[in-house]
Design a protein around this motif. Structure first.
Motif, short mmCIF file in Angstrom:
data_model
loop_
_atom_site.label_atom_id
_atom_site.label_comp_id
_atom_site.label_asym_id
_atom_site.label_seq_id
_atom_site.Cartn_x
_atom_site.Cartn_y
_atom_site.Cartn_z
N VAL A 229 31.53 94.81 -6.78
CA VAL A 229 32.89 94.99 -6.26
C VAL A 229 32.92 96.27 -5.44
O VAL A 229 32.45 97.31 -5.88
CB VAL A 229 33.93 95.07 -7.40
N VAL A 304 42.07 90.43 -1.29
CA VAL A 304 40.85 90.13 -2.03
C VAL A 304 40.01 89.19 -1.19
O VAL A 304 40.52 88.21 -0.64
CB VAL A 304 41.15 89.49 -3.41
N TYR A 306 35.80 87.48 -1.05
CA TYR A 306 34.49 87.33 -1.68
C TYR A 306 33.48 87.01 -0.59
O TYR A 306 33.68 86.09 0.21
CB TYR A 306 34.50 86.21 -2.71
N LYS A 321 32.54 91.29 -4.01
CA LYS A 321 34.00 91.22 -3.99
C LYS A 321 34.55 92.42 -3.25
O LYS A 321 34.20 93.57 -3.55
CB LYS A 321 34.54 91.19 -5.41
N THR A 323 38.07 94.30 -2.19
CA THR A 323 39.48 94.36 -2.59
C THR A 323 40.07 95.68 -2.11
O THR A 323 39.39 96.72 -2.08
CB THR A 323 39.65 94.22 -4.11
N GLU A 794 41.96 85.39 -4.89
CA GLU A 794 41.34 86.07 -6.00
C GLU A 794 40.94 85.07 -7.09
O GLU A 794 41.65 84.11 -7.36
CB GLU A 794 42.29 87.12 -6.60
#
Length: 1664
Positions: A229, A304, A306, A321, A323, A794
């Motif tokens: 992340v 968000v 990916y 990820k 964000t 998300e």
């Protein structure tokens, strides 16, 4: 083809000539050059080729000078196309050589490498490598490659000219991760398609799966459910933030990749996330840095995304990820109301300040919705601008009234990306004639409260639907209030409470002059337009417009009254005073109540204000308008996909130097006019200023997917700005990425199983979700988290827990409910998930219920793995506990648990085995029993079942043990018996201590270590034993003793002998004080000179293993030397051994006592004949010693015991030769049954006396066991030869036990030559007891070849007086090779001596010095060399007799030894016989009188004993204490008579075998098998005879010594009826020889003595 030149016998030439390009019928010539590289003239004979195809033009003999060359023409004339071969021979004086001649047929030949190893390659990738092929032939060659995948060769075919090379590229494209090996075939020849020749190249390649990792260089990335992340955190709207991440390749192959978004989300790298890398390749071990930029556009939203890193051939994808959150400005006003108070008319102005506060880290852009040019009563300066982050801006508010009235206006402050703020401006203007009531802030508050009460009252609620003026201001959204005011209070999309009852409304709210467009506004081409104002109240209103004389816009009439619920129109005229310019203004009108009506006198109603926005231009026709320079941010506005009213803001910035007008043009997109509203839709922007546009829409399902495009017309010309509005309604969408079903594996009842399931928000709206589980199933299953919020795109991984309550299958269907966050939960969506689980019973089992670990060393640590098995279909969670039970002889104590589990909790999957790792550390020597209990755990981790026994673990804590099983003396200790050596070295006590348990103090240091800083380390044990190395003269052979250590225990033993220096910590030089005590100096002297040595000092013995350790003491210094040595067993005993050695001066007498305390054999009281016992005295010096026992002490002891000789010494004095041992004979005769302690001095002539304590014990009742102190040897371990031992005794001790006097016993043993090459000679040295030969060994000497074994018979004949025998028999062993060498040297020495006696030579005197002198003296002993260097050396001892130091004496001795060595080269001394190796055999026996023996052993009377010799006995107390045996043999069985008997019996047996009738008789018996049966004898054959008959008296025995016949103890006298009587001695000899033959066969392996008994059938006698 030319070959390299070589040199043959000094001639340099080529080894061969080869013709390649030729054809038949031609003539081809080559030149062979011979060069003489030798320094001499070369004459060479030449033999031409044999065949006719080769010929030379050269003479047969050529002469070549040094350095010159000759040429020989060789001609080749082929007649057909084939290969030819011949040679030319050259011969010279040094030899011959030849040159080969060959003609070969040209053929196609390609040169290719044997193999190619390609670089590592990733699966589904490719790599390549080049290699060269070469045409080494003289022909043009075509080639073609054939190769199977994954290899490919480029080019596949080609043509090569002679000598040409071609680069071939091998492409490796693997599809699987394997080791690929493939042969590539190359066909070549004239034509590639018809090629017959082939060569191969082995292609090898290794393929691996590609794999990439995502890493954050700053370490700021996190891990969420296996995905990396990257958190951008809060980012200001309109700003951007860039972060980096690394794509790392940990594999050894290059990997190509692509970055892709997960399926189903918003487009990757859209308006919010952008990445500069979308694909690429990463080298092995390298990283590629990618940058991601986050540019948020919607305030208070969370983004968000990916990113999936995909690589071809990879087994999985790595997910990243991204964000981030968007934050906007947070602005507030320092005051919500500005009260200007009462102002006098006449153009006066009042100014106040207000602060605009920005408390966020984001810059705030603001604009006041008010015209600051004299068209309005109130103005705020600056009207627009920015507020920096975390700061405030002070604004000026100006009140400039033109008419005497009370004024109130609610002004909106527009904030970009935020809702507007409102500021209430109030003021009152008085004139000399009119003084209206002063409006104050509390009037606003009272008015609002009044209308709120009326709105909430039932009457007002009912009338509100009928009376339009009953509506009161209510709390509305700021954006809605702003739109209400901006659209003249006629907003069709506003809430019903406001739009149904406005106080005053104006239509239209915007006027455009000279703007040509199609819109909902009236025609804008004229200079005058009308606006209409409506009174929605029940009262009469007064309308007053604010007039500005400088404005190009005017209104008429400027004021009027308006009746209730009526409308009126006003004319707005545009009269520009300046041409070719742009104008804009905001016209305001205040509405007042003419009377207060029913409101009340005290309630002052504030006026209402309505505004009209007007713009126009004065450009003449054909005149070009200003070219606009502006920007619109953002130009793309996206609204939430919900059917609700939403607002967004945009910023129109005038970046030019001229004013800018804008107006919304719906003509290009008429549909947008009904869905999208922009406020303001027109206006004027000054240079460098901006206008905040507020966009409102109500998304519908019919809205176009691509959105609406709004066109802003700029400067009333063809210039436009486009604003795209996305307002499509869509439903919230959440997917179950794990599928709509969830299956749990079988779960134990009461336990818990967890599974993960993923949900994802696929819509553009944030949603809230909540799981609903049926009430009946809430105890079975739950999910975490069950509620939450999902941002757009998300994913959330949820954990489901299943806890069954019974053994059955469950089917549960929970429901997922979700709805958008922006609206209430009325519009909900539902998804169901099917969950299937099964409950089962589970238990823990083990393979072996009892685990026996055997023996474990106490204090050590052993790891144990216990396999726990779960045979059930469900996983089981458990907790373990251990109980310990000890089985030992000690009292019960609280002991720490010796078994520790690495983990007492765990879980075992279904049908799996778990290794329970544990550690065992026994604390004491005992039997341990550990019981392991298990309890299952439920879902909450609590115990859910009673304890059950899983298994038992058994172990025995043991200490390491050692045992000395054998001892062997050498050097000065060579002639000492093993009994004497065991006493000297305290071996019995040592074995007792080694086999016992250590004390806690001995375990302070479990292993040998350096632990002391002193040269005399402290010892942590109280066990101290003496190791006496006996005594010997100075410079004699060292005292060596060899101990065999045996490990009888079940565990390996690490042992070490630690000298003081081995325990001392080595200090640095500066830390040594240099001060030593005398004791420390003595110990250092012993260590420096290595007086005591041990080899080896340490080692390890496995269970049952033996090891020989050699101890040695060097006799260098004439004194008593001592040193403490610690014998340490790791994790075991620690024994202090006091090594002590005595070195005696050569002229000093010395007796060495093995012990100054001697224990006699216990003797029963009342016995008439007490046994003789011995005490050894050893002469350890170099001179004979005369000793004498102090008989005065014995006489005093006799007087003290009623004149009874309690202790009598038979040999009180005598002389002991050097190095010999004598036995002092004693008779201990106790009077009482008690212990006797007798101290007897032994005087030594020329030396000090020694006091020896003799200890004896008198017994009450005579018992055989009690009177026998002699025991069989304790060592039950199989004996093995010592290292270097050649001759091996099968027994080193013979225990005869209790025997009667004057009896004979026999034992057999074996001598084995264990050498493989040596031949040995042995001789037995038999001792005498009281001048009598009591032991005989047959044979007493002999020779044994390598591997040969001989049986020896030992015959022991006891004397006529009871004696305790402890005899030491010595066998001298000499190698035959040493004897042969000695005999040869002796013979040479004797011959030379005889020659010197008979011859003499007269010569020069120098020559005589070189002759050797024959002497019979032994050579002198050279002094020992110095010891090796140490850190410290002790000072030499100081002697009183001489002032010289030991060092000088040693130097003199060394010089003397060197002189003797030089003289010894001139002297040929008498050869000395080789020193034999000594073997010791111990004989132990205790003889008793006949009467006493019969009393002590009545069960042994049936045994037969015979007296083969007569004995002449004298009483021990007489003057002569010697007893002897009669040597006269029997008249029948000894001497010539025995030989005659043997001859007669042999003749008889031979005659019987020659008799034919006897043979026939034997053959007739062959038909009946005869079985061998043991002879049955009854007790009646042996009759008991009175003792007087069996045992004659001593006097009778003495008087008839030479003629007494053989007497049997229990032999019957009834022999008259027997036929063929055979003498007993012959029978014994036959039986003895039979037993000896059987034993020899058993030793050789020809007979198995332990085989089972069987019946033997006698075979028939063969008929000759």
């Amino acid at each position: 083809m030319l070959t390299q030149k070589r040199c043959f016998l000094g001639v340099e030439t080529r080894p061969e000539l080869v013709w390649e390009d030729w054809h038949s019928g031609g003539e081809f010539t080559k030149t062979l050059v011979l060069k003489n590289v030798h320094t001499k003239l070369q004459k060479i004979h030449i033999r031409p080729p044999v065949s006719t195809f080769f010929s030379i033009l050269s003479p047969q003999v050529v002469v070549i000078s040094p350095g010159t060359s000759i040429s020989i023409q060789v001609t080749f004339r082929p007649i057909q196309r084939c290969e030819y071969e011949d040679s030319i021979d050259f011969q010279s004086k040094e030899g011959n050589f030849q040159v080969c001649l060959r003609a070969v047929i040209p053929c196609h030949t390609l040169e290719v490498p044997d193999s190619m190893m390609l670089p590592l390659c990733a699966v589904q990738h490719s790599t390549n490598m080049d290699f060269l092929i070469k045409n080494v032939s003289k022909l043009q060659t075509c080639f073609k490659w054939e190769c199977a995948p994954p290899f490919q060769l480029i080019p596949e075919k080609g043509l090569l000219r002679p000598g040409q090379e071609c680069a071939i590229t091998v492409v490796f494209m693997p599809q699987e991760a394997l080791v690929h090996q493939q042969r590539a075939y190359c066909w070549f020849g004239e034509e590639a398609d018809e090629a017959e020749s082939c060569c191969t190249v082995l292609l090898q390649g290794l393929a691996k799966h590609p794999y990439l990792q995502l890493r954050s260089p700053s370490g700021s990335s996190e891990e969420q459910h296996g995905a990396s992340v990257v958190q951008f955190g809060p980012v200001a709207v309109g700003q951007s933030l860039q972060k980096h991440f690394d794509i790392f390749n940990p594999t050894p192959v290059p990997v190509s990749f692509s970055l892709e978004r997960l399926h189903g989300g918003v487009p990757l790298f859209g308006t919010e996330f952008t990445c500069d890398v979308t694909s690429g390749s990463v080298a092995p071990g390298e990283s590629l840095r990618a940058s991601v930029t986050y540019f948020p556009a919607v305030v208070d939203s969370i983004s968000v995304e990916y990113v999936s890193v995909k690589s071809k051939g990879g087994l999985g994808n790595t997910v990243l990820k991204l964000t981030g959150s968007c934050i906007g400005p947070k602005v507030s006003l320092s005051s919500s109301v500005l009260d200007f108070g009462c102002v006098e008319g006449g153009g006066s102005r009042v100014q106040l300040t207000v602060e605009l506060i920005n408390s966020s880290p984001v810059k705030a852009i603001y604009q006041w919705d008010i015209d600051c040019s004299r068209n309005c009563v109130f103005s705020i300066l600056p009207a627009s601008g920015t507020v920096p982050p975390q700061s405030r801006t002070t604004l000026k508010a100006v009140y400039r009234p033109t008419q005497p009235n009370a004024h109130h206006r609610r002004v909106a402050c527009l904030i970009l990306h935020r809702d507007p703020l409102f500021l209430d401006l109030i003021g009152t203007c008085h004139s000399e004639l009119e003084k209206p009531a002063i409006l104050k802030p509390e009037h606003l508050i009272l008015y609002n409260l009044h209308w709120e009460r009326r709105q909430n009252s039932p009457t007002s609620m009912n009338e509100s639907h009928q009376k339009p003026d009953s509506a009161a201001p209510m709390a509305v959204l700021p954006m809605e209030e702003f739109f209400q005011a901006s659209m003249g209070n006629r907003d069709p999309l506003s809430s019903t409470s406001l739009s149904s009852s406005p106080h005053v409304s104006v239509v239209p709210c915007e006027l455009l002059f000279n703007h040509k467009m199609t819109s909902s506004s009236p025609a804008s081409s004229g200079l005058s337009q009308f606006v209409s104002i409506t009174n929605h109240t029940r009262g009469k209103l007064s309308l007053v417009w604010t007039i500005s004389h400088d404005s190009p816009f005017s209104i008429s009439p400027s004021s009027c009254d308006l009746a209730p619920l009526k409308s009126t129109s006003f004319r707005v005229t545009y009269e520009p005073k300046q041409l070719n310019t742009l104008h804009g203004a905001q016209l305001e009108c205040f509405a007042y109540y003419k009377d207060s009506g029913d409101v009340g006198q005290r309630l002052l109603r504030p006026p209402w204000c309505v505004t009209v926005r007007v713009i126009g231009h004065s450009f003449q026709p054909g005149k070009e308008h200003f070219n606009p320079c502006c920007s619109l941010k953002p130009n793309h506005v996206m609204f939430p996909a919900l059917s609700a009213i939403f607002y967004r803001t945009a910023l129109l910035q005038n970046d030019g130097d001229f004013p800018l007008t804008f107006c919304l043009d719906h003509s290009l997109d008429p549909a947008s006019a009904e869905s999208v509203f922009v406020v303001p839709s027109c206006g004027l922007i000054q240079p460098g200023d901006h206008q905040i546009l507020t966009v409102r829409t109500l998304p519908t399902e019919n809205s176009p997917k691509e959105g609406f495009t709004l066109h802003l017309q700029l400067n009333a010309a063809n210039h436009t700005k486009k604003l795209t509005v996305m307002n499509v309604v869509e439903n919230s969408c959440v997917c179950l990425e794990g599928g709509s079903s969830l299956f749990f594996q079988p779960t134990a009842v009461g336990s818990q199983t967890q599974l993960t399931h993923q949900i994802r928000n696929l819509s553009l709206l944030p949603v809230r979700f909540q799981w609903s589980i049926p009430d009946l199933d809430q105890d079975l299953i739950f999910v975490e988290p069950d509620t939450g919020e999902l941002h757009p795109n998300e994913s959330l991984i949820q954990t489901w827990c299943f806890s069954p309550l019974a053994e059955k299958t469950y089917t549960i269907i929970p429901t997922l409910t979700f709805w958008p966050v922006q609206i209430n939960d009325s519009n909900k969506f539902h998804l169901t998930l099917k969950i299937v689980g099964m409950g089962s019973r589970s238990s823990i089992e083990v393979e072996t219920p009892v685990l026996d670990l055997g023996k474990i060393l106490v204090g050590s640590c052993q790891s144990v793995d216990i396999p726990l098995i779960n045979n059930s279909p469900s996983a089981v969670s458990f907790v373990l506990s251990v109980t310990q039970t000890l089985f030992d002889d000690g009292p019960p104590t609280a002991e720490q648990n010796a078994l520790r589990l690495d983990s007492d909790r765990g879980s075992i999957p279904s049908y799996c085995t778990m290794l329970l790792q544990s550690t065992i550390r026994p604390h004491k020597q005992a039997q341990y029993l550990w019981t392991i209990y298990a309890q299952t755990l439920n879902a909450s981790g609590c115990v859910s079942s009673p304890s059950q026994v899983v298994c038992e673990v058994r172990a025995s804590g043991v200490f390491p043990t050692l045992q000395v099983t054998d001892v062997y003396g050498g050097g000065s200790l060579g002639r000492l018996s093993k009994i004497h050596l065991r006493k000297l070295f305290s071996l019995d006590s040592l074995n007792e201590q080694l086999l016992s348990s250590p004390s806690p103090t001995e375990l302070i240091f479990r292993t040998p270590t350096r632990h002391s800083m002193h040269s005399s380390p402290s010892i942590f044990t109280k066990v101290q034993l003496d190791f006496h190395f006996n005594s010997a003269p100075v410079n004699s052979d060292p005292s060596n003793v060899l101990l065999i250590f045996h490990n009888p225990g079940p565990v390996p033993v690490d042992w070490a002998f630690l000298f003081p220096e081995d325990q001392q910590i080595e200090l640095e030089y500066w830390a040594v004080t240099g001060e030593f005590s005398s004791n420390e100096l003595d110990k250092m002297k012993v260590q420096d000179n290595q007086l005591f040595t041990i080899s080896p000092r340490s080692g390890t013995l496995l269970p049952g293993q033996k090891r020989a350790v050699n101890f040695s003491y060097s006799h260098i210094f004439t004194e008593t030397n001592q040193i403490p040595v610690v014998f340490k067993l790791s994790y075991g005993r620690e024994i202090l051994l006091n090594f002590q050695g005595v070195t005696v001066e050569s002229d000093r007498p010395h007796l060495h006592f093995a012990s100054c305390q001697h224990f006699f054999t216990p003797v029963p009281i009342g016995d008439c004949s007490h046994p003789k016992q011995g005490y050894e005295l050893h002469n350890g010096g170099a001179v004979a010693v005369w000793y004498e026992v102090d008989t005065a002490v014995l006489s005093q002891l006799q007087r003290d015991n009623f004149n009874h000789p309690v202790l009598h010494c038979i040999s009180p004095q005598g002389e002991i030769p050097p190095g010999k041992t004598v036995m002092l004979e004693w008779i201990f005769s106790p009077l009482e049954a008690r212990m006797y302690h007798m101290d007897v001095p032994i005087h030594i002539q020329g030396a000090a006396s020694t006091l020896v304590r003799f200890v004896g014990r008198g017994l009450e009742a005579p018992m055989l066991g009690a009177t026998n102190p002699l025991k069989s040897p304790d060592f039950c371990v199989k004996r093995v030869p010592f290292p270097g031992q050649v001759l091996f005794l099968s027994e080193d001790s013979i225990f005869l036990g209790n025997i009667p006097v004057h009896s004979q016993s026999s034992r057999i043993f074996f001598l084995t030559n264990v050498s493989c090459t040596e031949t040995v000679h042995y001789t037995w040295d038999l001792p005498q007891n009281s001048n009598q030969q009591v032991v005989q060994i047959h044979p007493d000497r002999g020779c044994l070849r390598a591997g040969q074994c001989v049986l020896c018979v030992l015959t022991f004949t006891s004397t006529d007086y009871p004696t305790v025998y402890q005899l030491d028999l010595i066998c001298q062993v000499t190698l035959e090779a040493e004897l042969t060498q000695y005999q040869n040297a002796l013979q040479s020495w004797e011959e030379d001596r005889e020659r010197q006696q008979n011859e003499f030579t007269i010569s020069d005197k120098n020559v005589t010095e070189s002759q050797q002198v024959l002497v019979d003296e032994p050579p002198p002993v050279a002094s020992r060399k110095g010891s090796p260097f140490r850190q410290y050396k002790t000072l030499p001892p100081i002697r009183a007799s001489n002032s010289e130091t030991v060092g000088s004496i040693c130097n003199k001795l060394n010089r003397h030894g060197q002189r003797l060595l030089r003289e010894s080269t001139k002297v040929w001394r008498h050869p000395q016989p080789p020193k034999p190796t000594l073997l010791h055999l111990e004989i132990t026996a205790h003889s008793h009188g006949l009467v006493e023996y019969l009393k002590l052993s009545p069960d042994h009377t049936e045994k037969r004993y015979r007296f083969r010799q007569s004995v002449k006995t004298e009483h021990p107390e007489s003057t002569s204490s010697n007893t002897f045996l009669c040597s006269g043999p029997s008249a029948l069985t000894h001497g010539p008579e025995k030989d005659i008997s043997a001859y007669i019996l042999t003749s008889l047996l031979r005659n019987l075998l020659d008799d034919s009738s006897f043979v026939q008789f034997l053959s007739s018996l062959a038909c009946t098998p005869k079985f061998f049966k043991p002879l049955e004898t009854s007790s009646s054959h042996f009759l008991s005879t009175p003792s007087s008959t069996l045992f004659p008296s001593n006097s009778a025995t003495s008087s008839h010594c030479k003629h007494q016949p053989q007497v049997l103890l229990t032999e019957t006298v009834e022999s008259k009826g027997r036929e063929g009587y055979v003498p007993a001695d012959i029978s014994e000899d036959v039986l003895m020889n039979t037993l000896q033959n059987l034993m020899m066969e058993a030793v050789r392996g020809e007979l198995v003595l332990t085989a089972d008994h069987c019946n033997v059938v006698i075979p028939p006698f063969p008929i000759r």
